[in-house]
Scaffold this motif. Structure first.
Motif, PDB file in Angstrom:
ATOM      1  N   GLY A 646       0.811  -1.205   0.000  1.00  0.00           N
ATOM      2  CA  GLY A 646       0.000   0.000   0.000  1.00  0.00           C
ATOM      3  C   GLY A 646       0.844   1.254   0.000  1.00  0.00           C
ATOM      4  N   GLN A 647       0.250   2.355   0.408  1.00  0.00           N
ATOM      5  CA  GLN A 647       0.939   3.638   0.400  1.00  0.00           C
ATOM      6  C   GLN A 647       1.441   3.967   1.804  1.00  0.00           C
ATOM      7  OE1 GLN A 647      -1.346   6.934  -1.113  1.00  0.00           O
ATOM      8  NE2 GLN A 647       0.447   7.920  -1.950  1.00  0.00           N
ATOM      9  N   HIS A 648       2.638   4.596   1.852  1.00  0.00           N
ATOM     10  CA  HIS A 648       3.287   4.901   3.117  1.00  0.00           C
ATOM     11  C   HIS A 648       3.774   6.347   3.123  1.00  0.00           C
ATOM     12  CE1 HIS A 648       3.471   0.507   3.588  1.00  0.00           C
ATOM     13  NE2 HIS A 648       4.026   0.469   2.391  1.00  0.00           N
ATOM     14  N   HIS A 649       3.865   6.923   4.330  1.00  0.00           N
ATOM     15  CA  HIS A 649       4.432   8.251   4.543  1.00  0.00           C
ATOM     16  C   HIS A 649       5.375   8.156   5.749  1.00  0.00           C
ATOM     17  CE1 HIS A 649       1.082   9.865   2.063  1.00  0.00           C
ATOM     18  NE2 HIS A 649       0.362   8.972   2.731  1.00  0.00           N
ATOM     19  N   ALA A 650       6.499   8.831   5.674  1.00  0.00           N
ATOM     20  CA  ALA A 650       7.430   8.815   6.808  1.00  0.00           C
ATOM     21  C   ALA A 650       8.299  10.064   6.765  1.00  0.00           C
ATOM     22  CB  ALA A 650       8.305   7.564   6.769  1.00  0.00           C
ATOM     23  N   PRO A 651       8.712  10.558   7.939  1.00  0.00           N
ATOM     24  CA  PRO A 651       9.629  11.702   7.974  1.00  0.00           C
ATOM     25  C   PRO A 651      11.068  11.250   7.775  1.00  0.00           C
ATOM     26  CG  PRO A 651       9.038  11.061  10.194  1.00  0.00           C
ATOM     27  CD  PRO A 651       8.267  10.157   9.281  1.00  0.00           C
ATOM     28  N   VAL A 652      11.883  12.096   7.150  1.00  0.00           N
ATOM     29  CA  VAL A 652      13.319  11.856   7.025  1.00  0.00           C
ATOM     30  C   VAL A 652      14.044  13.156   7.337  1.00  0.00           C
ATOM     31  CG1 VAL A 652      13.153   9.951   5.373  1.00  0.00           C
ATOM     32  CG2 VAL A 652      13.247  12.296   4.533  1.00  0.00           C
ATOM     33  N   ARG A 653      15.203  13.044   7.972  1.00  0.00           N
ATOM     34  CA  ARG A 653      15.998  14.209   8.329  1.00  0.00           C
ATOM     35  C   ARG A 653      17.069  14.417   7.276  1.00  0.00           C
ATOM     36  NH1 ARG A 653      15.050  18.723  11.152  1.00  0.00           N
ATOM     37  NH2 ARG A 653      16.845  19.484  12.333  1.00  0.00           N
ATOM     38  N   LEU A 654      17.121  15.639   6.736  1.00  0.00           N
ATOM     39  CA  LEU A 654      18.074  15.954   5.681  1.00  0.00           C
ATOM     40  C   LEU A 654      19.087  16.973   6.167  1.00  0.00           C
ATOM     41  CD1 LEU A 654      15.708  16.306   2.578  1.00  0.00           C
ATOM     42  CD2 LEU A 654      16.928  14.270   3.368  1.00  0.00           C
ATOM     43  N   THR A 655      20.355  16.670   5.933  1.00  0.00           N
ATOM     44  CA  THR A 655      21.457  17.593   6.169  1.00  0.00           C
ATOM     45  C   THR A 655      22.246  17.697   4.875  1.00  0.00           C
ATOM     46  OG1 THR A 655      22.818  15.751   6.955  1.00  0.00           O
ATOM     47  CG2 THR A 655      21.623  17.036   8.632  1.00  0.00           C
ATOM     48  N   PRO A 656      23.123  18.692   4.738  1.00  0.00           N
ATOM     49  CA  PRO A 656      23.891  18.792   3.493  1.00  0.00           C
ATOM     50  C   PRO A 656      24.690  17.514   3.221  1.00  0.00           C
ATOM     51  CG  PRO A 656      24.072  20.818   4.742  1.00  0.00           C
ATOM     52  CD  PRO A 656      23.356  19.850   5.638  1.00  0.00           C
ATOM     53  N   GLY A 657      24.679  17.086   1.948  1.00  0.00           N
ATOM     54  CA  GLY A 657      25.439  15.911   1.552  1.00  0.00           C
ATOM     55  C   GLY A 657      24.553  14.819   0.997  1.00  0.00           C
ATOM     56  N   HIS A 658      25.095  13.619   0.942  1.00  0.00           N
ATOM     57  CA  HIS A 658      24.431  12.474   0.318  1.00  0.00           C
ATOM     58  C   HIS A 658      23.660  11.669   1.356  1.00  0.00           C
ATOM     59  CE1 HIS A 658      24.388   8.207  -1.107  1.00  0.00           C
ATOM     60  NE2 HIS A 658      23.972   8.806  -2.202  1.00  0.00           N
ATOM     61  N   HIS A 659      22.430  11.265   0.992  1.00  0.00           N
ATOM     62  CA  HIS A 659      21.591  10.446   1.863  1.00  0.00           C
ATOM     63  C   HIS A 659      21.086   9.239   1.090  1.00  0.00           C
ATOM     64  CE1 HIS A 659      21.210  13.476   5.124  1.00  0.00           C
ATOM     65  NE2 HIS A 659      21.367  14.333   4.122  1.00  0.00           N
ATOM     66  N   ARG A 660      21.018   8.109   1.776  1.00  0.00           N
ATOM     67  CA  ARG A 660      20.483   6.891   1.184  1.00  0.00           C
ATOM     68  C   ARG A 660      19.447   6.321   2.148  1.00  0.00           C
ATOM     69  NH1 ARG A 660      24.757   2.662  -0.987  1.00  0.00           N
ATOM     70  NH2 ARG A 660      24.799   4.224  -2.653  1.00  0.00           N
ATOM     71  N   PHE A 661      18.169   6.308   1.715  1.00  0.00           N
ATOM     72  CA  PHE A 661      17.075   5.831   2.547  1.00  0.00           C
ATOM     73  C   PHE A 661      16.435   4.616   1.885  1.00  0.00           C
ATOM     74  CE2 PHE A 661      17.013  10.505   3.423  1.00  0.00           C
ATOM     75  CZ  PHE A 661      17.401  10.436   4.762  1.00  0.00           C
ATOM     76  N   VAL A 662      16.298   3.529   2.642  1.00  0.00           N
ATOM     77  CA  VAL A 662      15.613   2.337   2.154  1.00  0.00           C
ATOM     78  C   VAL A 662      14.186   2.363   2.671  1.00  0.00           C
ATOM     79  CG1 VAL A 662      15.603  -0.177   2.068  1.00  0.00           C
ATOM     80  CG2 VAL A 662      17.782   1.055   2.118  1.00  0.00           C
ATOM     81  N   LEU A 663      13.230   2.309   1.768  1.00  0.00           N
ATOM     82  CA  LEU A 663      11.808   2.424   2.094  1.00  0.00           C
ATOM     83  C   LEU A 663      11.247   1.013   2.275  1.00  0.00           C
ATOM     84  CD1 LEU A 663      10.931   5.109  -0.609  1.00  0.00           C
ATOM     85  CD2 LEU A 663      11.931   5.438   1.664  1.00  0.00           C
ATOM     86  N   GLN A 664      10.923   0.687   3.516  1.00  0.00           N
ATOM     87  CA  GLN A 664      10.541  -0.677   3.862  1.00  0.00           C
ATOM     88  C   GLN A 664       9.053  -0.935   3.634  1.00  0.00           C
ATOM     89  OE1 GLN A 664      12.913  -2.641   4.557  1.00  0.00           O
ATOM     90  NE2 GLN A 664      14.573  -1.502   5.550  1.00  0.00           N
ATOM     91  N   PRO A 665       8.675  -2.205   3.369  1.00  0.00           N
ATOM     92  CA  PRO A 665       7.256  -2.532   3.176  1.00  0.00           C
ATOM     93  C   PRO A 665       6.403  -2.281   4.413  1.00  0.00           C
ATOM     94  CG  PRO A 665       8.663  -4.268   2.290  1.00  0.00           C
ATOM     95  CD  PRO A 665       9.563  -3.337   3.040  1.00  0.00           C
ATOM     96  N   ASN A 666       7.016  -2.241   5.599  1.00  0.00           N
ATOM     97  CA  ASN A 666       6.242  -1.971   6.810  1.00  0.00           C
ATOM     98  C   ASN A 666       6.044  -0.483   7.078  1.00  0.00           C
ATOM     99  OD1 ASN A 666       8.765  -1.161   7.622  1.00  0.00           O
ATOM    100  ND2 ASN A 666       8.975  -2.651   9.288  1.00  0.00           N
ATOM    101  N   GLY A 667       6.477   0.370   6.138  1.00  0.00           N
ATOM    102  CA  GLY A 667       6.292   1.806   6.271  1.00  0.00           C
ATOM    103  C   GLY A 667       7.409   2.522   6.990  1.00  0.00           C
ATOM    104  N   GLU A 668       8.448   1.786   7.385  1.00  0.00           N
ATOM    105  CA  GLU A 668       9.585   2.415   8.044  1.00  0.00           C
ATOM    106  C   GLU A 668      10.656   2.785   7.033  1.00  0.00           C
ATOM    107  OE1 GLU A 668      10.980  -0.182  11.089  1.00  0.00           O
ATOM    108  OE2 GLU A 668       9.164   0.007  12.328  1.00  0.00           O
ATOM    109  N   VAL A 669      11.511   3.725   7.418  1.00  0.00           N
ATOM    110  CA  VAL A 669      12.606   4.178   6.563  1.00  0.00           C
ATOM    111  C   VAL A 669      13.919   3.887   7.282  1.00  0.00           C
ATOM    112  CG1 VAL A 669      13.707   6.155   5.470  1.00  0.00           C
ATOM    113  CG2 VAL A 669      11.218   5.966   5.477  1.00  0.00           C
ATOM    114  N   ALA A 670      14.820   3.206   6.596  1.00  0.00           N
ATOM    115  CA  ALA A 670      16.127   2.893   7.162  1.00  0.00           C
ATOM    116  C   ALA A 670      17.187   3.703   6.441  1.00  0.00           C
ATOM    117  CB  ALA A 670      16.420   1.399   7.034  1.00  0.00           C
TER     118      ALA A 670
END
Length: 672
Positions: A646-670
């Protein structure tokens, strides 16, 4: 793009046309003016002429566009800088025109005017799109190589070539995508003369890219004769798997590039100057990975479930964008010689459903400026969120040559809500003239990106058609074709000759770089910034290729060397380069279709972007999102994605530079 559109409150300025005055000036009604009735005819005619001139002058004053001083232009240009770096050289045995079937010899240069294309991807795991897929029509090669002047382990350049291939076929573009969800990036190549090919990546982790690591597999079996000019990928049905939209041009089976195909009954040009619908039908293909690493996914053609009228146009660009917020991409098909098509996506897993939507027209709006009704030559499409929220602006390239075919680029700006879309109306008005981007030449790919990290997109536009030494007389012939009987257009023999040496918008056209400037209007600064090319161009690919926090761009040129434009802007605010990834095999893959929204912060407007790298014509950007940040500080963004759960929403913290976020099926972000 501009932050808001105050001109939306200025009625009457609807495109590149004078305003019709809805009133009758006093004294022009003979019955109500006895003195005028008694005037001699010559005096009345003179008076009418004076009044007509006065009205024209008044209309001109009302529609006159503000001018920007050179000082203001210089101040805006100072925020940008680019350095050109060649990415290829003239190949051995280079040619500058294609062999064609006998019936097309008279328009050989016209037929030879497309084919250059470019894509950026990350095949080495560098965290940035520093690998290049370049289509060079001079030798019909599809070449993979590391970008020059970019750090990272090097490898020899190599070509991708299918098992079944001959001189009647030519590549038109390449799209990187992990189509089988095994955690490695594959390459889809599309052609004239045959159906597309999946080059499935078999490389082990840490193994450098090579020709041997890409295994060719037919997209459709058995192979068919298609003539494809655009291809895009996205999760169409919300199943969590990447699907494919193939935009076709010449009729299926037509052997356009076969010199031995005399009397080819399937060959036809467009059957109308403004409503052509006899192209090879475009295709919508659903995929289902088998679960076996490196294996071809199961592919199902669901084109029959799409309104047939929507797939018959001569497609030059395919745009995907989630317009309703449900995670399903709607489709924008930019069609040559006819109205573009916007298809609202109502699909469910395993079942495709699209509804055509178009704009509404008032008395002051020309039909060609209404979304879904234009009769122009749709050549490229891009989406950008000028207000950082809501519906996107839709920018469309067209032929806009002074003293030639003077159509108009289109900039559709939202004036309604998603509810309007769902009710069947595209809530958009056309603003290209008032925003200053109506005319740019014979235009192709168009891309939106933030090149100075201020949170507002610039627009880049590829231009030019056929380069030659014989110029303006060729345009007169083309104008005769445009004014002729549309019933004859589909017969190649009715076209004027366009042969090697002829020039059509080749010499005088230059690529465009549109920057939001004063008065909510764009400034065109490509010349000031040294971004122009010596040959017509076709495709753009954007990405931060060297990891310095600035967007760069690769330009695919037709019949000439292509170029990397390294961004050298100084004093730009910091940025975040964001990889949004989904689990794939034992690794991850780009989460195509994921969306990032960033709230407004001090000095930086709200931002909204979606990950659809292959939007447009002949250019696929790197699979990252570029976010402007306030100087020296962080911000919290919201990521939205859809997968099989289904559809998911989650907050992520951004700082200057490169970010890699894995979007999990349980709606969490790693974070990785």
């Amino acid at each position: 793009m501009a932050r808001g559109h105050p001109d939306a409150q200025r009625p009457g300025l609807t495109g590149p046309h004078p305003i019709p005055f809805p009133f009758r000036p006093r004294g022009l009604d003979r019955a109500a003016d006895p003195e005028r009735s008694a005037m001699p005819g010559s005096i009345r005619r003179s008076t009418s002429a004076v009044v007509a001139v006065a009205l024209c002058v008044a209309a001109g004053l009302v529609t006159a566009l503000p001018e920007t001083s050179q000082a203001e232009q210089d101040a805006v240009a100072a925020r940008f800088g680019f350095r050109q770096v060649p990415v290829n050289t003239t190949p051995v045995g280079a040619r500058y025109v294609r062999p064609v079937q006998p019936g097309l010899v008279g328009i050989q240069s016209w037929i030879s005017a497309v084919g250059a294309a470019v894509a950026l991807t990350d095949l080495r795991g560098l965290g940035r799109p520093a690998d290049l897929c370049l289509v060079d029509p001079r030798d019909d090669s599809v070449r993979i190589s590391p970008l020059p002047e970019v750090d990272g382990p090097r490898y020899p350049a190599f070509e991708l070539r299918p098992d079944r291939y001959d001189t009647t076929m030519a590549p038109m573009g390449c799209v990187p995508a992990d189509i089988n969800a095994d955690g490695t990036s594959d390459i889809i190549v599309y052609y004239w003369g045959r159906s597309p090919v999946l080059f499935l990546n078999q490389a082990a982790p840490g193994q450098p890219p090579s020709a041997e690591s890409f295994q060719a597999a037919e997209l459709v079996e058995p192979m068919q004769v298609w003539n494809t000019t655009a291809l895009n990928v996205g999760d169409i049905d919300g199943s969590g798997d990447l699907d494919i939209v193939v935009g076709n041009y010449f009729p299926d089976g037509a052997k356009v590039l076969d010199p031995d195909a005399a009397g080819d009954e399937r060959m036809a040009m467009q059957d109308g100057m403004g409503d052509a619908a006899n192209a090879g039908p475009s295709r919508v293909l659903l995929t289902k990975p088998t679960g076996v690493p490196g294996a071809k996914p199961t592919i199902t053609d669901v084109s029959a479930d799409v309104p047939a009228d929507a797939l018959g146009g001569w497609v030059l660009a395919v745009g995907m964008q989630d317009l309703t917020g449900d995670g399903l991409p709607s489709l924008y098909l930019a069609n040559d010689f006819g109205p573009d098509t916007l298809l609202l996506n109502n699909s469910t897993p395993g079942r495709v459903s699209f509804t055509p939507v178009s704009g509404s027209r008032d008395m002051l709006t020309p039909k060609s400026e209404v979304l879904g009704h234009d009769s122009f030559k749709g050549m490229g499409v891009a989406f950008t969120y000028s207000s950082g929220t809501g519906l996107p602006d839709i920018a469309v390239s067209n032929i806009t040559e002074n003293y030639a075919l003077h159509e108009s680029n289109l900039l559709f700006v939202p004036d309604g809500t998603v509810a309007d879309l769902r009710a069947g109306t595209a809530p958009y008005t056309e603003h290209s003239q008032r925003r200053g981007i109506a005319r740019s030449g014979w235009s192709w790919d168009i891309k939106a990106g933030d090149f100075d990290n201020d949170g507002t997109d610039e627009l880049t536009q590829a231009t030019g058609f056929v380069l030659g030494e014989r110029g303006r007389d060729r345009w007169a012939l083309l104008q005769e074709l445009a004014m002729g009987n549309a019933e004859l257009l589909k017969y190649p023999g009715s076209w004027p000759n366009f042969v090697p040496g002829d020039d059509l918008s080749g010499v005088r056209d230059a690529n465009k770089f549109w920057v939001d400037g004063p008065d909510d209007r764009y400034l065109e600064l490509a010349g000031q910034l040294g971004m122009t090319q010596r040959a017509p161009s076709r495709g753009f690919a954007l990405g931060d290729v060297n990891g310095d926090g600035l967007l760069d761009m690769v330009v695919a040129n037709q019949w000439d060397d292509s170029t990397l434009l390294l961004n050298t802007a100084t004093g730009a605010p910091p940025s975040a380069q964001v990889e949004l990834l989904a689990p794939g095999g034992t690794g991850t893959r780009p989460a195509i279709g994921a969306q990032l929204e960033v709230p407004a912060t001090a000095g930086v407007p709200a931002q909204k972007s979606q990950l659809y790298p292959a939007n447009g014509h002949a250019g696929a950007s790197g699979a990252q999102l570029h976010v402007a940040l306030p100087r020296g500080s962080a911000t919290t963004a919201t990521v939205t994605w859809r997968d099989a759960a289904g559809q998911h929403h989650a907050p992520v913290r951004l700082t200057p530079g490169h970010h890699r976020f894995v979007l999990q099926p349980n709606g969490e972000v790693a974070a990785r």
